[in-house]
Design a protein around this motif. Structure first.
Motif, PDB file in Angstrom:
ATOM      1  N   ILE A 201       0.838  -1.209   0.000  1.00 30.15           N
ATOM      2  CA  ILE A 201       0.000   0.000   0.000  1.00 30.15           C
ATOM      3  C   ILE A 201       0.872   1.259   0.000  1.00 30.15           C
ATOM      4  O   ILE A 201       0.619   2.231  -0.729  1.00 30.15           O
ATOM      5  CB  ILE A 201      -0.953  -0.014   1.201  1.00 30.15           C
ATOM      6  CG1 ILE A 201      -1.981  -1.158   1.038  1.00 30.15           C
ATOM      7  CG2 ILE A 201      -1.662   1.316   1.346  1.00 30.15           C
ATOM      8  CD1 ILE A 201      -2.859  -1.358   2.259  1.00 30.15           C
ATOM      9  N   ALA A 202       1.940   1.228   0.842  1.00 31.83           N
ATOM     10  CA  ALA A 202       2.833   2.392   0.897  1.00 31.83           C
ATOM     11  C   ALA A 202       3.516   2.613  -0.452  1.00 31.83           C
ATOM     12  O   ALA A 202       3.637   3.748  -0.949  1.00 31.83           O
ATOM     13  CB  ALA A 202       3.872   2.202   1.998  1.00 31.83           C
ATOM     14  N   ALA A 204       2.413   1.645  -3.330  1.00 33.00           N
ATOM     15  CA  ALA A 204       1.410   2.099  -4.289  1.00 33.00           C
ATOM     16  C   ALA A 204       1.132   3.595  -4.131  1.00 33.00           C
ATOM     17  O   ALA A 204       1.006   4.335  -5.119  1.00 33.00           O
ATOM     18  CB  ALA A 204       0.118   1.293  -4.107  1.00 33.00           C
ATOM     19  N   GLN A 205       1.031   4.044  -2.853  1.00 31.19           N
ATOM     20  CA  GLN A 205       0.809   5.472  -2.631  1.00 31.19           C
ATOM     21  C   GLN A 205       1.989   6.304  -3.148  1.00 31.19           C
ATOM     22  O   GLN A 205       1.791   7.355  -3.772  1.00 31.19           O
ATOM     23  CB  GLN A 205       0.584   5.724  -1.139  1.00 31.19           C
ATOM     24  CG  GLN A 205      -0.737   5.161  -0.616  1.00 31.19           C
ATOM     25  CD  GLN A 205      -0.882   5.337   0.883  1.00 31.19           C
ATOM     26  OE1 GLN A 205       0.082   5.701   1.559  1.00 31.19           O
ATOM     27  NE2 GLN A 205      -2.088   5.066   1.396  1.00 31.19           N
ATOM     28  N   ASP A 206       3.223   5.798  -2.892  1.00 30.18           N
ATOM     29  CA  ASP A 206       4.404   6.508  -3.415  1.00 30.18           C
ATOM     30  C   ASP A 206       4.392   6.537  -4.944  1.00 30.18           C
ATOM     31  O   ASP A 206       4.736   7.555  -5.571  1.00 30.18           O
ATOM     32  CB  ASP A 206       5.684   5.849  -2.917  1.00 30.18           C
ATOM     33  CG  ASP A 206       5.884   6.037  -1.409  1.00 30.18           C
ATOM     34  OD1 ASP A 206       5.278   6.988  -0.854  1.00 30.18           O
ATOM     35  OD2 ASP A 206       6.647   5.256  -0.806  1.00 30.18           O
ATOM     36  N   LEU A 208       1.757   6.356  -6.895  1.00 34.14           N
ATOM     37  CA  LEU A 208       0.727   7.297  -7.348  1.00 34.14           C
ATOM     38  C   LEU A 208       1.206   8.740  -7.228  1.00 34.14           C
ATOM     39  O   LEU A 208       0.976   9.576  -8.118  1.00 34.14           O
ATOM     40  CB  LEU A 208      -0.561   7.088  -6.552  1.00 34.14           C
ATOM     41  CG  LEU A 208      -1.320   5.783  -6.833  1.00 34.14           C
ATOM     42  CD1 LEU A 208      -2.482   5.633  -5.851  1.00 34.14           C
ATOM     43  CD2 LEU A 208      -1.823   5.768  -8.271  1.00 34.14           C
ATOM     44  N   LEU A 209       1.878   9.062  -6.093  1.00 32.16           N
ATOM     45  CA  LEU A 209       2.399  10.413  -5.906  1.00 32.16           C
ATOM     46  C   LEU A 209       3.442  10.740  -6.979  1.00 32.16           C
ATOM     47  O   LEU A 209       3.438  11.833  -7.570  1.00 32.16           O
ATOM     48  CB  LEU A 209       3.003  10.536  -4.502  1.00 32.16           C
ATOM     49  CG  LEU A 209       3.568  11.918  -4.133  1.00 32.16           C
ATOM     50  CD1 LEU A 209       2.462  12.969  -4.182  1.00 32.16           C
ATOM     51  CD2 LEU A 209       4.203  11.882  -2.745  1.00 32.16           C
TER      52      LEU A 209
END
Length: 439
Positions: A201-202, A204-206, A208-209
């Motif tokens: 998840i982390a 994926a968030q990175d 996406l950012l």
């Protein structure tokens, strides 16, 4: 009858010129001279003739003096007017020369800017492709990570369901220690799965950012590309349109002219190849099509530049000069060129690239140079004092080919300059004036 006529004439003369006697007395003698009527008539006629001749001669001298004075004054006025006109033409020529130099500098600067912008455009396109590749890699990694997270979550749910089922039914096989070891293993597997899920998840968030940041950079890069494209299009319009007008003003068909240059390309540069950013057979993007249009205009500009070197747009005299006779009828005869007057030995330059076809004496032309140019154009340089080229020699625009002189049928030191198209003379000033705002 004759006696009566003589008597009648004598009586008439006696009335106006009576006979007179002039006495000459001395100490010892006295004499007289008799002046007859006819003698007096002849004397009067002679004196009258002398007086009339004196009056007429004096009048002629006075009238000639007055006329000479008026003629001299008129000549002085004409000379002052001519000098004023020459000074104005010289000032206008110097002004046009300065404008031509400034236009040449602007043209060279525009070409440099176009070259720099083309390099920036290619670099920007490469960066854009790298960003697109990076975004695709990030998206692929993100999809793989999300799939692994879903797989781990599904396995954790299956393990939890299996544990709950076994606890409810009491169907635990083996000793208690084995159950504890299985429980510990499942607990560790769940913890690993949860940790991997959190890491996924982390990541994926990175991802996406990072994708958002790369999208922003891509948008900024696109805006920069649009600005570069606009500047290039403006530069092309500024550079190509004056050249197109110049050739049209000279009466040349630009389409035929560019086709001729393209067929006989002389290796100066080379046609610019269109851009191709796709290797998968896809249609070119909007930016690629826009870049190809700009490259096409740059190729057209290069062809115009080559054509301008091959057509006689330059002046044959670079030193100070004055126009003495233009193209057209003169003294009842056709004057087929333009005359430039300057001191003896003034350098004469070729007005365009070409090949020398004549370099020697020719009848009234005196020492004459003929140069054959592209597009069926020929230039002639007559009345030279010295010829500096040979037949068959290839010359470029601006090369010194001879010196100004007074050879042949000429009334003074000058250059007789002709331009012929298809062996038919045309006004050289058409080409010279057409290039005033370009070169």
């Amino acid at each position: 009858m004759r006696t009566r006529l003589a008597i009648k004439i004598h009586s008439i003369l006696e009335r106006y010129f009576p006979e007179r006697r002039v006495f000459l007395r001395s100490d010892t003698d006295t004499r007289f001279i008799r002046l007859r009527s006819s003698t007096q008539l002849f004397a009067f006629a002679g004196v009258a003739s002398i007086v009339a001749w004196s009056i007429i001669a004096t009048s002629i001298l006075v009238m000639d003096s007055i006329g000479s004075g008026n003629f001299r004054e008129q000549a002085k006025r004409d000379q002052r007017t001519y000098e004023t006109r020459l000074n104005a033409l010289s000032s206008e020529r110097d002004k046009r020369a300065e404008e031509a130099i400034a236009a040449q500098e602007r043209f060279s600067f525009a070409l440099e800017q176009i070259s720099l912008m083309q390099s920036e455009l290619l670099a920007s396109e490469i960066r854009r492709r790298e960003l697109e590749t990076g975004i695709e890699v990030i998206q692929s990694t993100l999809r793989r990570t999300m799939a692994e997270r879903e797989t781990a979550r599904h396995e954790a749910e299956q393990l939890a369901l299996s544990i709950n089922t076994d606890g409810d039914t009491g169907s635990v096989t083996g000793p208690q220690d084995g159950s504890d070891a299985t429980l510990d293993f499942l607990t560790a597997a769940l913890a690993d799965a949860a940790e991997e899920r959190d890491t996924t998840i982390a990541n994926a968030q990175d991802a996406l950012l990072h994708a958002d940041e790369m999208t922003t950079q891509l948008r900024l890069l696109q805006d920069q590309n649009d600005q570069i494209f606009s500047q290039l299009e403006d530069a092309m319009a500024i550079s190509v349109e004056p050249l197109d007008k110049m050739f049209r003003a000279a009466g040349l068909n630009t389409g035929t002219l560019l086709d001729a240059v393209r067929r006989g390309y002389s290796g100066q540069g080379g046609p610019l190849m269109p851009l191709s950013f796709s290797t998968r057979g896809e249609e070119p993007s909007v930016d690629a099509e826009r870049a190809n249009r700009i490259l096409g205009r740059m190729d057209e500009l290069n062809l115009y530049r080559i054509a301008a070197q091959k057509a006689p747009f330059a002046l044959p005299v670079k030193n100070a000069f004055r126009y003495t006779s233009g193209y057209g009828m003169r003294w009842g005869r056709m004057h087929q060129g333009t005359d430039f007057a300057a001191p003896q030995g003034t350098p004469i330059y070729s007005t365009a690239d070409g090949v020398v076809t004549h370099a020697g004496w020719l009848s009234g032309y005196g020492r004459l140079i003929k140069i054959k140019h592209a597009f069926g154009i020929e230039t002639r340089y007559a009345h030279l004092s010295q010829i500096r080229v040979k037949v068959g020699q290839r010359v470029s625009r601006g090369d010194r080919i001879g010196d100004m002189g007074n050879s042949g049928r000429s009334t003074g030191t000058h250059l007789h300059y002709e331009v012929r198209v298809g062996d038919k003379s045309v006004n050289p000033m058409i080409y010279i004036k057409a290039a005033n705002n370009v070169f």
